[in-house]
Design an enzyme around this catalytic site. Sequence first.
Site, short mmCIF file in Angstrom:
data_model
loop_
_atom_site.label_atom_id
_atom_site.label_comp_id
_atom_site.label_asym_id
_atom_site.label_seq_id
_atom_site.Cartn_x
_atom_site.Cartn_y
_atom_site.Cartn_z
N GLU A 23 0.82 -1.22 0.00
CA GLU A 23 0.00 0.00 0.00
C GLU A 23 0.85 1.27 0.00
OE1 GLU A 23 -2.95 0.46 3.14
OE2 GLU A 23 -3.72 2.19 2.09
N ASP A 51 -0.58 -4.98 3.22
CA ASP A 51 -1.15 -3.79 3.85
C ASP A 51 -0.54 -3.70 5.25
OD1 ASP A 51 -2.63 -1.71 4.79
OD2 ASP A 51 -4.53 -2.44 3.96
N ILE A 99 -0.83 -1.49 7.73
CA ILE A 99 -1.89 -1.34 8.75
C ILE A 99 -3.21 -1.22 8.01
CG2 ILE A 99 -2.83 -0.03 10.69
CD1 ILE A 99 -0.12 1.13 11.27
N ASP A 100 -4.03 -2.24 8.12
CA ASP A 100 -5.38 -2.10 7.59
C ASP A 100 -6.27 -1.68 8.76
OD1 ASP A 100 -7.21 -2.34 5.32
OD2 ASP A 100 -8.21 -3.75 6.65
N THR A 127 -6.32 1.92 9.32
CA THR A 127 -5.47 3.03 9.79
C THR A 127 -6.27 4.05 10.59
OG1 THR A 127 -4.03 2.72 7.90
CG2 THR A 127 -3.82 4.81 9.05
N ASP A 179 -5.99 -4.59 0.61
CA ASP A 179 -7.06 -4.60 1.63
C ASP A 179 -7.69 -5.99 1.74
OD1 ASP A 179 -7.03 -1.75 2.07
OD2 ASP A 179 -8.18 -1.48 0.23
P1 2AM Z 1 -6.71 1.33 5.28
O1 2AM Z 1 -7.05 1.30 6.71
O2 2AM Z 1 -5.47 0.54 4.95
O3 2AM Z 1 -6.72 2.70 4.68
C1 2AM Z 1 -12.22 1.21 5.80
O4 2AM Z 1 -11.80 2.48 5.62
C2 2AM Z 1 -11.47 0.19 4.97
O5 2AM Z 1 -11.32 0.63 3.63
C3 2AM Z 1 -10.06 -0.07 5.47
O6 2AM Z 1 -9.78 -1.42 5.22
C4 2AM Z 1 -9.22 0.86 4.63
O7 2AM Z 1 -7.87 0.50 4.50
C5 2AM Z 1 -9.92 0.67 3.31
N1 2AM Z 1 -9.57 1.70 2.35
C6 2AM Z 1 -9.05 1.48 1.13
N2 2AM Z 1 -8.83 2.63 0.51
C7 2AM Z 1 -9.22 3.60 1.34
C8 2AM Z 1 -9.23 5.01 1.25
N3 2AM Z 1 -8.79 5.62 0.15
N4 2AM Z 1 -9.67 5.68 2.32
C9 2AM Z 1 -10.12 5.07 3.43
N5 2AM Z 1 -10.15 3.72 3.55
C10 2AM Z 1 -9.70 3.02 2.53
CA CA Z 2 -6.05 -1.25 3.82
#
Ligand code: 2AM
Ligand code: CA
Length: 293
Positions: free
Chosen positions: A72, A93, A95-96, A98, A222
């Site tokens: 990511e 990823d 930190i999924d 975040t 993700d």
């Molecule tokens: P992330 O935490 O790695 O950003 C909820 O927001 C879910 O959608 C999370 O798994 C998040 O991943 C993912 N996600 C993917 N793209 C995102 C974006 N552009 N903004 C926010 N969440 C995103």
């Molecule tokens: Ca993610």
Amino acid sequence: MATQKELDHCYDFVMKLTIESAKIIRDAIQGGKNIETKDGDWDLVTEYDKKIEEILIDGLVKEFPTHKFIGEETVSKTHVLPKLTDAPTWIIDPIDGTTNFVHSFPHACISIALAVNRELEIGIVYNPVLEQMFTARRGRGAYLNGKPIKTSDVKELRHSLICLEASYATIEETRDIILGRLEAFVTLAHGIRTLGSAALTLCYVAMGAAEVYHTDNLYPWDVAAGVLLIREAGGHVVDTSGDDFDLMKPRVLAMGNKKLAPELVKLIKLADIKTHRRRGSDKNTFNNYNGST
Ligand code: 2AM
Ligand code: CA
């Protein structure tokens, strides 16, 4: 490559590396964090996301110098999503969840998968805050903390818990569609959950804690590990349209069992039609509006 022995080695190696680097999440989740934004206010990144990805990729490159990576934070720097090839490719990823991590909400994890010949072979999703280690190997089942897990066999949406990412409704272009689908789900399902981590929510479907997870606009990192977990736990993943799921353009409709698919696909289509009709009439409302009232 891809003898079972080589895959065993990949699995053992990445497991240790994941546990080691996840200490960063556990140690930092309660404290203050320096936050940057990527595409918008809702797209957060912290120094910890970057650090964890660096540790994972550095470790894997040293052990497997010919392997490829789709991570990511690397992609967000280059703005180029690499093509998935037949080469062994780690999809990472760091930190999924975040936003959860930033708010000290304990749904954050490392999600890491290995694809070989474009097929998912290994999936690991680790939440070090709640000590949940989800693992899967193709053809060998799915596990939570070493114990086998299996998906729910509920076959009707009215008895289902449906999960989705409401956070995408913060984006104006997708808001109406997401709220339209949310309205359809709320009307029909037993309950709705929106947990803020795609990887972990897919794992909850894998362990039978929820029946459905649906979200468009996600990225391969993700979902890669979670999709393997669901498949290995007996579940089913399709594209939102009902077509085959495409890991590199993930529009995810994941469910405990295949029987839910036709009802879900139909419900989403109907919700979208209703949204488009509403939008049309909203447009007319504004076209006729002359500012005099
Ligand atoms: P992330 O935490 O790695 O950003 C909820 O927001 C879910 O959608 C999370 O798994 C998040 O991943 C993912 N996600 C993917 N793209 C995102 C974006 N552009 N903004 C926010 N969440 C995103
Ligand atoms: Ca993610």
